[in-house]
Design an enzyme around this catalytic site. Structure first.
Site, PDB file in Angstrom:
ATOM      1  N   PRO A 144       0.828  -1.214   0.000  1.00 29.26           N
ATOM      2  CA  PRO A 144       0.000   0.000   0.000  1.00 29.26           C
ATOM      3  C   PRO A 144       0.859   1.259   0.000  1.00 29.26           C
ATOM      4  CG  PRO A 144      -0.665  -1.488   1.769  1.00 29.26           C
ATOM      5  CD  PRO A 144       0.577  -2.049   1.177  1.00 29.26           C
ATOM      6  N   THR A 145       0.392   2.278  -0.709  1.00 30.07           N
ATOM      7  CA  THR A 145       1.063   3.562  -0.729  1.00 30.07           C
ATOM      8  C   THR A 145       1.156   4.113   0.688  1.00 30.07           C
ATOM      9  OG1 THR A 145       0.271   4.056  -2.918  1.00 30.07           O
ATOM     10  CG2 THR A 145       0.929   5.933  -1.601  1.00 30.07           C
ATOM     11  N   GLY A 146       2.319   4.550   1.070  1.00 26.62           N
ATOM     12  CA  GLY A 146       2.481   5.125   2.393  1.00 26.62           C
ATOM     13  C   GLY A 146       2.765   4.085   3.458  1.00 26.62           C
ATOM     14  N   CYS A 147       2.876   2.829   3.055  1.00 29.77           N
ATOM     15  CA  CYS A 147       3.165   1.755   4.009  1.00 29.77           C
ATOM     16  C   CYS A 147       4.631   1.385   3.852  1.00 29.77           C
ATOM     17  CB  CYS A 147       2.276   0.556   3.701  1.00 29.77           C
ATOM     18  SG  CYS A 147       2.673  -0.928   4.635  1.00 29.77           S
ATOM     19  N   VAL A 148       5.435   1.676   4.879  1.00 26.91           N
ATOM     20  CA  VAL A 148       6.864   1.409   4.725  1.00 26.91           C
ATOM     21  C   VAL A 148       7.323   0.187   5.503  1.00 26.91           C
ATOM     22  CG1 VAL A 148       7.766   3.645   4.034  1.00 26.91           C
ATOM     23  CG2 VAL A 148       7.173   3.256   6.410  1.00 26.91           C
TER      24      VAL A 148
END
Lengths: 111, 98, 121
Positions: free
Chosen positions: A107-111
């Site tokens: 997911p975008t923003g999931c690091v």
């Protein structure tokens, strides 16, 4: 680039083990990816995986955990729309682990 | 608000859009946007017309680099890098029109 | 979070020709995770980002337009489109893939004045 071997067929993954081409995904690959994450798949797990795949199909993004939790609650019932429930199924994070098993990108923003 | 523009108004509508949309405040022209503030360019009239509502500043090093420091339209203020910083500090918000 | 700021993302570029539209969308999705007051503005060529029926198979670039329909689920509900920009491109609200608020240039300018942070793409 790495790859995994499932049922005699090779699938490309990125260095973290996410499937490169999500159209190649099938439940067998899902099961294999689940094993690499030490997740024992049950009907409850599949319910979330299928939900994620439908979500991606519709919006072309993997939802953030907060968004996933809310959407699951709406679709599958409030008792399942909690982070406790989802982390219970996917201890290392529903975003990270479930997306990987579902053949989705991180997911975008999931690091 | 400070509006920063960096494209020539003759090839990009960022400055025109800014003039048409923003309610007023500071405009700083940098990089290729400095052409907007030179006399005789086709956008000069629109820039002059906006000077009542906006305070126009032009970054001097960018103007000098383009050989146009002797052609700035009247009413536009020349600033150096320190002046750039002062403008940013003096405004609550800053919008860079890309 | 105690300190909620008003963030506005101003989108002025068409999709696919440059990376700005996609980058903006990604930053919006990340910002949405921080419970801020997020508004999206589409003006100039940025209104093309909202066009219905984008099919990108032929150019082999990911079609990211369906993600705008997911914004509601991210609690990003303030989408504003500049009327003049739509008019200049032969577009109407019916051409857009999500419900938006259509504003005049003057209304848009006033809305910008209310923001704490403006990010332009």
């Amino acid at each position: 680039m790495s790859s995994i071997e499932v049922g005699g067929k090779s699938y490309e993954t990125d260095e973290e083990g996410y499937l490169i081409d999500l159209s190649e995904w099938n439940p067998e690959v899902g099961n294999y990816l689940a094993q690499t994450e030490n997740v024992e798949m049950t009907d409850q797990h599949w319910e979330v995986i299928n939900f994620l795949r439908e979500y991606f199909e519709e919006y072309q993004i993997a939802p953030a955990v907060r968004v996933l939790t809310k959407a699951i609650g709406k679709k599958l019932g409030a008792d399942k729309g909690t982070s406790e429930y989802l982390y219970g199924l996917f201890p290392y994070g529903p975003g990270k682990q479930a997306c990987k098993i579902a053949g989705l990108p991180k997911p975008t923003g999931c690091v | 608000m400070l509006h920063i523009i960096n494209r020539s108004p003759l090839s990009d509508i960022a400055l025109e859009s800014c003039l048409n949309t923003a309610t007023g405040g500071d405009i700083l022209l940098i990089e290729d946007a400095v052409y907007a503030a030179t006399s005789g360019n086709a956008f000069e009239g629109k820039l002059r017309a906006a000077m009542g509502r906006f305070k126009i500043s032009v970054l001097r090093p960018d103007l000098e680099a383009r050989g146009l420091s002797d052609r700035v339209v009247e009413g536009a203020a020349l600033v150096d890098y320190a002046g750039f910083v002062e403008l940013v500090a003096a405004n609550k918000t800053c919008q860079s029109w890309l | 979070m105690s300190d909620i700021k008003k963030f506005m993302f101003v989108n002025r570029k068409a999709p696919y020709g440059t990376i700005y539209a996609l980058e903006s969308l990604e930053v919006v999705l990340i910002t949405a995770a921080f419970d801020q007051d997020v508004s999206l503005v589409f003006m100039d060529d940025g209104v093309y980002q909202m066009k219905k029926g984008q099919q990108t198979k032929g150019i082999e670039i990911k079609n990211f337009s369906p993600a705008y329909r997911a914004l509601d689920g991210y609690d990003v509900e303030k989408l504003y489109v500049d009327k003049e920009s739509m008019d200049a491109r032969g577009l109407t609200e019916d051409d857009l893939l999500v419900d938006v608020t259509v504003l005049s240039r003057a209304e848009m300018g006033a809305l910008m004045d209310e923001q704490d942070v403006i990010l332009s793409f």
